[in-house]
Design a protein around this motif. Structure first.
Motif, PDB file in Angstrom:
ATOM      1  N   MET A  23       6.380  40.595  29.665  1.00 55.59           N
ATOM      2  CA  MET A  23       7.468  39.691  30.001  1.00 55.59           C
ATOM      3  C   MET A  23       8.815  40.482  30.655  1.00 55.59           C
ATOM      4  O   MET A  23       9.486  39.708  31.674  1.00 55.59           O
ATOM      5  CB  MET A  23       7.938  38.567  28.889  1.00 55.59           C
ATOM      6  CG  MET A  23       8.847  37.711  29.107  1.00 55.59           C
ATOM      7  SD  MET A  23       8.913  36.495  27.858  1.00 55.59           S
ATOM      8  CE  MET A  23       7.284  36.034  27.592  1.00 55.59           C
ATOM      9  N   LEU A  24       9.291  41.341  29.867  1.00 56.66           N
ATOM     10  CA  LEU A  24      10.217  42.215  30.175  1.00 56.66           C
ATOM     11  C   LEU A  24       9.944  42.698  31.816  1.00 56.66           C
ATOM     12  O   LEU A  24      10.944  42.771  32.483  1.00 56.66           O
ATOM     13  CB  LEU A  24      10.459  43.498  29.476  1.00 56.66           C
ATOM     14  CG  LEU A  24      11.699  44.164  29.760  1.00 56.66           C
ATOM     15  CD1 LEU A  24      12.876  43.118  29.720  1.00 56.66           C
ATOM     16  CD2 LEU A  24      11.858  45.179  28.610  1.00 56.66           C
ATOM     17  N   GLY A  25       8.640  43.039  32.112  1.00 54.50           N
ATOM     18  CA  GLY A  25       8.308  43.395  33.359  1.00 54.50           C
ATOM     19  C   GLY A  25       8.521  42.498  34.437  1.00 54.50           C
ATOM     20  O   GLY A  25       8.931  42.750  35.499  1.00 54.50           O
ATOM     21  N   TRP A  26       8.118  41.075  34.227  1.00 57.75           N
ATOM     22  CA  TRP A  26       8.420  39.998  35.006  1.00 57.75           C
ATOM     23  C   TRP A  26      10.181  39.969  35.296  1.00 57.75           C
ATOM     24  O   TRP A  26      10.471  39.526  36.153  1.00 57.75           O
ATOM     25  CB  TRP A  26       8.015  38.811  34.437  1.00 57.75           C
ATOM     26  CG  TRP A  26       6.551  38.778  34.686  1.00 57.75           C
ATOM     27  CD1 TRP A  26       5.585  38.858  33.863  1.00 57.75           C
ATOM     28  CD2 TRP A  26       5.862  38.401  35.885  1.00 57.75           C
ATOM     29  NE1 TRP A  26       4.212  38.637  34.213  1.00 57.75           N
ATOM     30  CE2 TRP A  26       4.371  38.210  35.709  1.00 57.75           C
ATOM     31  CE3 TRP A  26       6.412  37.967  37.136  1.00 57.75           C
ATOM     32  CZ2 TRP A  26       3.345  38.215  36.469  1.00 57.75           C
ATOM     33  CZ3 TRP A  26       5.475  37.858  38.170  1.00 57.75           C
ATOM     34  CH2 TRP A  26       3.947  38.050  37.835  1.00 57.75           C
ATOM     35  N   ALA A  27      10.947  39.996  34.130  1.00 57.99           N
ATOM     36  CA  ALA A  27      12.158  39.819  34.162  1.00 57.99           C
ATOM     37  C   ALA A  27      12.766  40.894  35.371  1.00 57.99           C
ATOM     38  O   ALA A  27      13.582  40.653  36.126  1.00 57.99           O
ATOM     39  CB  ALA A  27      12.908  40.022  33.002  1.00 57.99           C
ATOM     40  N   LEU A  28      12.535  42.149  34.963  1.00 61.16           N
ATOM     41  CA  LEU A  28      12.670  43.201  35.922  1.00 61.16           C
ATOM     42  C   LEU A  28      12.392  43.062  37.519  1.00 61.16           C
ATOM     43  O   LEU A  28      12.803  43.228  38.629  1.00 61.16           O
ATOM     44  CB  LEU A  28      12.334  44.574  35.638  1.00 61.16           C
ATOM     45  CG  LEU A  28      12.840  45.182  34.067  1.00 61.16           C
ATOM     46  CD1 LEU A  28      11.980  46.321  33.674  1.00 61.16           C
ATOM     47  CD2 LEU A  28      14.193  45.050  34.299  1.00 61.16           C
ATOM     48  N   PHE A  87      14.684  37.464  30.479  1.00 59.43           N
ATOM     49  CA  PHE A  87      15.133  38.473  29.707  1.00 59.43           C
ATOM     50  C   PHE A  87      15.526  38.100  28.154  1.00 59.43           C
ATOM     51  O   PHE A  87      15.345  38.491  27.362  1.00 59.43           O
ATOM     52  CB  PHE A  87      16.298  39.191  30.435  1.00 59.43           C
ATOM     53  CG  PHE A  87      16.945  40.025  29.341  1.00 59.43           C
ATOM     54  CD1 PHE A  87      16.430  41.347  29.298  1.00 59.43           C
ATOM     55  CD2 PHE A  87      18.298  39.978  28.631  1.00 59.43           C
ATOM     56  CE1 PHE A  87      17.038  42.431  28.548  1.00 59.43           C
ATOM     57  CE2 PHE A  87      18.711  40.839  28.120  1.00 59.43           C
ATOM     58  CZ  PHE A  87      18.053  42.019  28.031  1.00 59.43           C
ATOM     59  N   PHE A  88      16.300  36.776  28.183  1.00 60.07           N
ATOM     60  CA  PHE A  88      16.527  36.087  26.806  1.00 60.07           C
ATOM     61  C   PHE A  88      15.620  35.848  26.116  1.00 60.07           C
ATOM     62  O   PHE A  88      15.505  35.692  24.970  1.00 60.07           O
ATOM     63  CB  PHE A  88      17.620  35.026  27.264  1.00 60.07           C
ATOM     64  CG  PHE A  88      19.067  35.795  27.542  1.00 60.07           C
ATOM     65  CD1 PHE A  88      19.695  36.618  26.713  1.00 60.07           C
ATOM     66  CD2 PHE A  88      19.537  35.168  28.806  1.00 60.07           C
ATOM     67  CE1 PHE A  88      20.962  37.127  27.105  1.00 60.07           C
ATOM     68  CE2 PHE A  88      20.789  35.933  29.103  1.00 60.07           C
ATOM     69  CZ  PHE A  88      21.423  36.731  28.220  1.00 60.07           C
TER      70      PHE A  88
END
Length: 57
Positions: A1-6, A35-36
């Motif tokens: 999920m952090l990868g999608w945010a980035l 991110f949140f």
């Protein structure tokens, strides 16, 4: 999920550089939301791990 945010953050930066304001703001909004959500899930996972008696990693 952090990868999608980035990924959405990078898309927002590139769109902003090329002058696509609508796409840049939408991508930045999605990146911020993801991110949140990632941070919230991380905190919940750490609390669940602590409740189970395992030390935090």
């Amino acid at each position: 999920m952090l990868g999608w945010a980035l990924t959405f953050l990078v898309v927002a930066i590139i769109a902003g550089v090329f002058g696509f304001g609508g796409i840049a703001s939408a991508s930045a909004g999605i990146a911020q939301f993801l991110f949140f959500v990632f941070v919230a899930l991380f905190v919940i996972a750490m609390i669940a791990r602590a409740v189970q008696g395992k030390p935090p990693v």
